[in-house]
Design an enzyme around this catalytic site. Structure first.
Site, PDB file in Angstrom:
ATOM      1  N   SER A  29       0.827  -1.132   0.016  1.00 35.59           N
ATOM      2  CA  SER A  29       0.049  -0.057   0.126  1.00 35.59           C
ATOM      3  C   SER A  29       0.883   1.128  -0.119  1.00 35.59           C
ATOM      4  CB  SER A  29      -1.070  -0.031   1.192  1.00 35.59           C
ATOM      5  OG  SER A  29      -0.258   0.108   2.529  1.00 35.59           O
TER       6      SER A  29
ATOM      7  N   GLN B  59     -15.893   8.470   8.018  1.00 31.70           N
ATOM      8  CA  GLN B  59     -16.627   8.976   7.167  1.00 31.70           C
ATOM      9  C   GLN B  59     -15.653   9.087   5.635  1.00 31.70           C
ATOM     10  OE1 GLN B  59     -18.059  12.816   8.821  1.00 31.70           O
ATOM     11  NE2 GLN B  59     -19.763  11.889   9.248  1.00 31.70           N
ATOM     12  N   TRP B  60     -14.597   9.831   6.046  1.00 28.26           N
ATOM     13  CA  TRP B  60     -13.540  10.052   4.916  1.00 28.26           C
ATOM     14  C   TRP B  60     -13.325   8.800   4.058  1.00 28.26           C
ATOM     15  CZ3 TRP B  60     -10.560  14.827   5.804  1.00 28.26           C
ATOM     16  CH2 TRP B  60     -10.015  15.455   4.791  1.00 28.26           C
TER      17      TRP B  60
ATOM     18  N   ARG C 260      -2.232  -0.518  16.966  1.00 26.34           N
ATOM     19  CA  ARG C 260      -1.462  -1.635  17.346  1.00 26.34           C
ATOM     20  C   ARG C 260      -0.072  -1.409  17.581  1.00 26.34           C
ATOM     21  NH1 ARG C 260      -2.194  -6.393  13.216  1.00 26.34           N
ATOM     22  NH2 ARG C 260      -1.613  -7.569  15.073  1.00 26.34           N
TER      23      ARG C 260
ATOM     24  N   ARG D  78      -6.745  -0.637  22.767  1.00 30.09           N
ATOM     25  CA  ARG D  78      -7.282   0.502  21.912  1.00 30.09           C
ATOM     26  C   ARG D  78      -8.715   0.450  21.973  1.00 30.09           C
ATOM     27  NH1 ARG D  78      -5.892  -1.329  15.593  1.00 30.09           N
ATOM     28  NH2 ARG D  78      -6.570  -3.316  15.715  1.00 30.09           N
TER      29      ARG D  78
ATOM     30  N   ASN E 124     -15.392  14.910  -6.352  1.00 36.65           N
ATOM     31  CA  ASN E 124     -16.614  14.436  -5.819  1.00 36.65           C
ATOM     32  C   ASN E 124     -16.694  14.563  -4.101  1.00 36.65           C
ATOM     33  OD1 ASN E 124     -19.178  12.673  -5.977  1.00 36.65           O
ATOM     34  ND2 ASN E 124     -17.943  11.203  -5.178  1.00 36.65           N
TER      35      ASN E 124
ATOM     36  N   ARG F 107     -19.001  16.752   0.450  1.00 34.78           N
ATOM     37  CA  ARG F 107     -18.587  17.080   1.921  1.00 34.78           C
ATOM     38  C   ARG F 107     -18.697  18.642   2.071  1.00 34.78           C
ATOM     39  NH1 ARG F 107     -19.808  12.488   4.619  1.00 34.78           N
ATOM     40  NH2 ARG F 107     -18.742  10.767   3.763  1.00 34.78           N
TER      41      ARG F 107
END
Length: 309
Positions: A45, A169-170, A184, A251, A273, A278
């Protein structure tokens, strides 16, 4: 052929180290080792935050699509440019022109050396942690980098610090890449957002609020209780981790007011968008402030007003 690269060796490291909340650190030797670890262990990622664009016609794009090794490899075309991120390049590098490899070697010398089995001789860094930064009532947003060629696939990287409920939400905006702090891995005392006042529920919208505080004394009383509970849970979290309770379990008691930090790399089509949705009056105030901040930093394109789902 013109090739454009957004990112650096350090960008990959920053997006990986944000998991440990250490994305502001710079140590070229350790950073190079981390890139090698990420590549060898397929932690892919962070590589998504490096963006590649090169001039090409649609015919070459269609030929590349026809030969992709997996439908998971995403390659886009917009206004004379082929767009992809470094993760997708790695998974289909033999399909792309040699000029792309050469440009990557110049812009990301350590990463490309590792990808091609060589010993890194150089390391590229970002010019700054963020180029521009805007504070909001609940956190802050920084523009890290952009690659703008006047297409729907122009790309931007932001770093955002906000409450958990804003981040969740994001993350519903899925066309983009995210890397986020993970509790973690970190056990430092978290920071929390407390609103200046508690807004009333809107009667005409089941999910929205209105810019009117709850009546006193309830507003002050509830805010006091929120602060008490946040402090109690913070103390409990600290006590649990000190007694060797796993951070991944401890946590779970931390509230949604806790702040997190994440990197977001997103194409223009998805960014506009996000801004449309938003900045709407029905969006929650806290995320609306972030959307307005993005609009201030990079503007908003209204050339295509068709609804994109």
């Amino acid at each position: 052929m013109k090739v454009y690269i957004m990112g650096s060796d350090q960008r990959i490291v920053r997006c990986a180290r944000v998991s440990f909340a250490k994305d502001e650190e710079v140590d070229k030797e350790r950073d190079t080792r981390l890139i090698r670890y990420l590549f060898q262990h397929k932690h892919a990622s962070p590589f998504e935050h490096v963006i590649i664009a090169f001039e090409a016609d649609k015919g070459l794009w269609l030929e590349i699509l026809k030969n992709l090794p997996s439908p998971a490899v995403q390659v886009y075309y917009s206004k004379g440019y082929i767009w992809l991120n470094l993760r997708n390049y790695i998974n289909a590098m033999e399909l792309f022109p040699s000029e792309v490899k050469k440009a990557l070697e110049e812009k990301l010398p350590a990463t490309t050396a590792i990808i091609f089995g060589q010993e890194p001789q150089a390391y590229s860094t970002d010019h700054a942690y963020v180029k521009d930064k805007i504070e909001t009532s609940s956190g802050w947003l920084g523009l890290v980098d952009s690659l703008e060629l006047g297409t729907d696939m122009d790309y931007y990287t932001f770093v955002v610090e906000c409450p958990l409920f804003v981040a969740r939400q994001w993350h519903r905006h899925r066309f983009g890449s995210y890397n986020e702090v993970s509790r973690r891995y970190v056990s430092y005392e978290p920071d929390f957002y407390t609103p200046g006042y508690l807004r009333k529920q809107a009667k005409s919208n089941k999910q929205a609020s209105i810019e009117e505080p709850v009546e006193e004394p309830w507003n002050s009383l509830f805010l006091k209780k929120i602060n008490w509970y946040v402090q109690d849970l913070q103390d409990l979290y600290k006590a649990m981790t000190e007694k060797e309770v796993a951070k991944e379990l401890a946590r779970g008691i931390l509230p949604q007011f806790m702040k997190t930090r994440f990197y977001w790399t997103v194409p223009r089509v998805a960014l506009d968008n996000f801004i449309t949705l938003r900045t709407h009056e029905g969006a929650q105030k806290e995320i609306r402030e972030f959307a307005e901040a993005i609009k201030d930093l990079v503007g908003y394109r209204e050339t295509d007003k068709k609804l994109r789902l």
